[in-house]
Design a protein around this motif. Structure first.
Motif, short mmCIF file in Angstrom:
data_model
loop_
_atom_site.label_atom_id
_atom_site.label_comp_id
_atom_site.label_asym_id
_atom_site.label_seq_id
_atom_site.Cartn_x
_atom_site.Cartn_y
_atom_site.Cartn_z
N CYS A 98 0.68 -1.28 0.07
CA CYS A 98 0.03 -0.03 -0.05
C CYS A 98 0.92 1.35 0.09
O CYS A 98 1.92 1.24 0.58
CB CYS A 98 -1.03 0.11 0.98
SG CYS A 98 -1.98 -1.44 1.19
N THR A 100 0.11 5.38 0.64
CA THR A 100 -1.22 6.64 0.91
C THR A 100 -0.74 8.03 0.78
O THR A 100 0.68 8.08 1.09
CB THR A 100 -1.54 6.54 2.28
OG1 THR A 100 -1.99 5.04 2.80
CG2 THR A 100 -2.88 7.26 2.77
N HIS A 113 -5.73 6.52 -1.11
CA HIS A 113 -4.93 5.11 -0.80
C HIS A 113 -4.95 4.11 -2.02
O HIS A 113 -6.08 3.85 -2.42
CB HIS A 113 -5.56 4.56 0.15
CG HIS A 113 -4.90 3.25 0.89
ND1 HIS A 113 -3.86 3.27 1.65
CD2 HIS A 113 -5.30 2.15 0.72
CE1 HIS A 113 -3.51 1.98 2.02
NE2 HIS A 113 -4.48 1.28 1.44
N GLU A 115 -4.30 0.34 -2.36
CA GLU A 115 -4.57 -1.10 -1.76
C GLU A 115 -3.67 -1.95 -2.38
O GLU A 115 -4.23 -2.49 -3.45
CB GLU A 115 -6.03 -1.53 -1.29
CG GLU A 115 -6.16 -2.60 -0.57
CD GLU A 115 -5.24 -2.50 0.92
OE1 GLU A 115 -4.81 -3.52 1.28
OE2 GLU A 115 -5.52 -1.50 1.35
N PHE A 152 -8.62 0.01 3.78
CA PHE A 152 -9.03 1.35 3.97
C PHE A 152 -10.65 1.26 4.46
O PHE A 152 -11.21 0.26 4.07
CB PHE A 152 -9.00 2.17 2.52
CG PHE A 152 -9.50 1.44 1.52
CD1 PHE A 152 -11.00 1.83 1.03
CD2 PHE A 152 -8.73 0.80 0.38
CE1 PHE A 152 -11.21 1.10 -0.12
CE2 PHE A 152 -9.27 0.18 -0.57
CZ PHE A 152 -10.65 0.72 -0.91
N THR A 162 -6.90 4.50 7.01
CA THR A 162 -6.04 3.76 5.87
C THR A 162 -4.91 3.21 6.42
O THR A 162 -4.33 3.66 7.61
CB THR A 162 -5.63 4.39 4.65
OG1 THR A 162 -4.75 5.52 5.30
CG2 THR A 162 -6.92 5.28 4.08
N ASN A 164 -1.00 1.05 6.10
CA ASN A 164 0.08 0.42 5.10
C ASN A 164 1.05 -0.61 6.00
O ASN A 164 1.26 -0.31 7.38
CB ASN A 164 0.89 1.73 4.83
CG ASN A 164 0.25 2.57 3.96
OD1 ASN A 164 -0.77 2.44 3.26
ND2 ASN A 164 0.79 3.91 3.83
#
Length: 344
Positions: A98, A100, A113, A115, A152, A162, A164
């Motif tokens: 990920c 963001t 974001h 994914e 998210f 979100t 990561n």
């Protein structure tokens, strides 16, 4: 087509619905993986048993979701629990990457974001609209075989979250990071979301971006077993899959080539966007393929982290609402799913 599912009822009912949704993909694509087999073999270790006790004691409702998930998947509970701890064992290849970007625009606060997950799960993920008997209602991207809270989401209180992946070198016994991420979805405010992921003792590490309708506040949170760094975002920023905040500079971690290249490119593009950051620009950044080998938007069959971009989410937060949209294809501006969460 992008699947959207609706689920409610008890925590067990919610988990069982998720299991029924993901059963085919888990049996066909995840359970044969070496990572799944390795994790399943850890089920009776002291670490796994202690983590199980911590979840049952401190988060009984989320434990019930995992019990329901295992029931819906028709799989042993220990296997399903350990799969939801896949980022809590240092020697495993931790998936779900990920990228963001976040900050202020002329029209409100923006969190966007990418994914990134296992390429073979393209088409097997979904958007969950959950209305449980207890806890907040929320909308979240979900993977087959996993509880929500590590991708998210936006909840009924206008809190956007979100997540990561972070790869610390040392991961002690503690509360699984996906459980703490799930707890953040019940938050009624940004401060409650921060408190949820700060709770300890924790095992694995995550980066979280939190915002909320009705306030311009955005926070970038790096949560590890060695400490939690909370940075108030006053302009614009971005994050990939390694720790960057000064407060955690001494924490040992693995920085993959992809994560390093994406963070560098995001920083460059954000610097160029200082005067014109908006949803269109955020999506353009997240779809960037300037680096031919290690791009931000990942769709290569031979990605070095074995991850591809499965969805891009854009959240615009205003004084009274969160407008959200989700794209699962790079080539169109038309979202595959969209909606609005309005504050009462």
């Amino acid at each position: 087509m992008f699947t959207e599912i609706h689920a409610g009822g008890s925590a067990f009912d919610l988990g069982r619905r998720l299991g029924e949704f993901g059963r085919e993909a888990v049996h066909a694509k995840l359970r044969p993986l070496a990572l799944w087999r390795y994790l399943a073999a850890q089920a009776h270790t002291d670490k796994a048993q202690q983590m199980r006790r911590l979840v049952r004691e401190h988060y009984p409702r989320y434990w019930q979701e995992i019990e329901g998930l295992a029931s819906g998947l028709a799989l042993p509970l220990d296997e399903v629990f350990l799969w939801n701890c896949r980022g809590d064992f240092a020697r495993t290849a931790s998936v779900d990457g990920c990228t963001t970007v976040f900050g202020q625009t002329d029209h409100g606060t923006l969190i966007a974001h990418n994914e990134d997950g296992l390429p073979q799960l393209r088409g097997d993920c979904a958007l969950l609209h959950a209305r449980p008997d207890e806890g907040a209602a929320f909308t979240s991207f979900i993977y087959p075989g996993s509880i929500p809270g590590h991708t998210f989401a936006v909840n009924e209180f206008g809190v956007v979250a979100t997540v990561n992946n972070i790869r610390p070198m040392d991961i002690p016994t503690g509360i699984p990071r996906q459980i703490l991420g799930r707890a953040s979805l019940d938050a009624k405010s940004v401060d409650e979301a921060i408190a949820a992921v700060w709770d300890g003792p924790r095992a694995g590490a995550f980066h979280h971006a939190f915002g909320q309708a009705g306030t311009s506040r955005v926070v970038s949170v790096e949560a590890t077993s060695e400490g939690v760094a909370v940075v108030e975002v006053t302009t614009i920023g971005g994050h990939s899959n390694h720790l960057v905040h000064d407060a955690l500079d001494g924490v040992g971690q693995v920085i993959t080539g992809s994560s390093g290249a994406r963070q560098q490119r995001v920083n460059q593009l954000l610097a160029e966007s200082a005067q014109r950051f908006d949803a269109q620009r955020a999506v353009a950044i997240l779809r960037d393929e300037h680096h031919s080998v290690l791009p931000i938007y990942r769709c290569a069959a031979d990605d070095p982290d074995d991850e591809n971009t499965l969805a891009t989410a854009v959240f615009t937060l205003t004084a009274s609402a969160v407008e959200w949209r989700v794209h699962t294809r790079r080539v169109t501006d038309h979202p595959d799913a969209w909606g609005v969460v309005s504050l009462a």
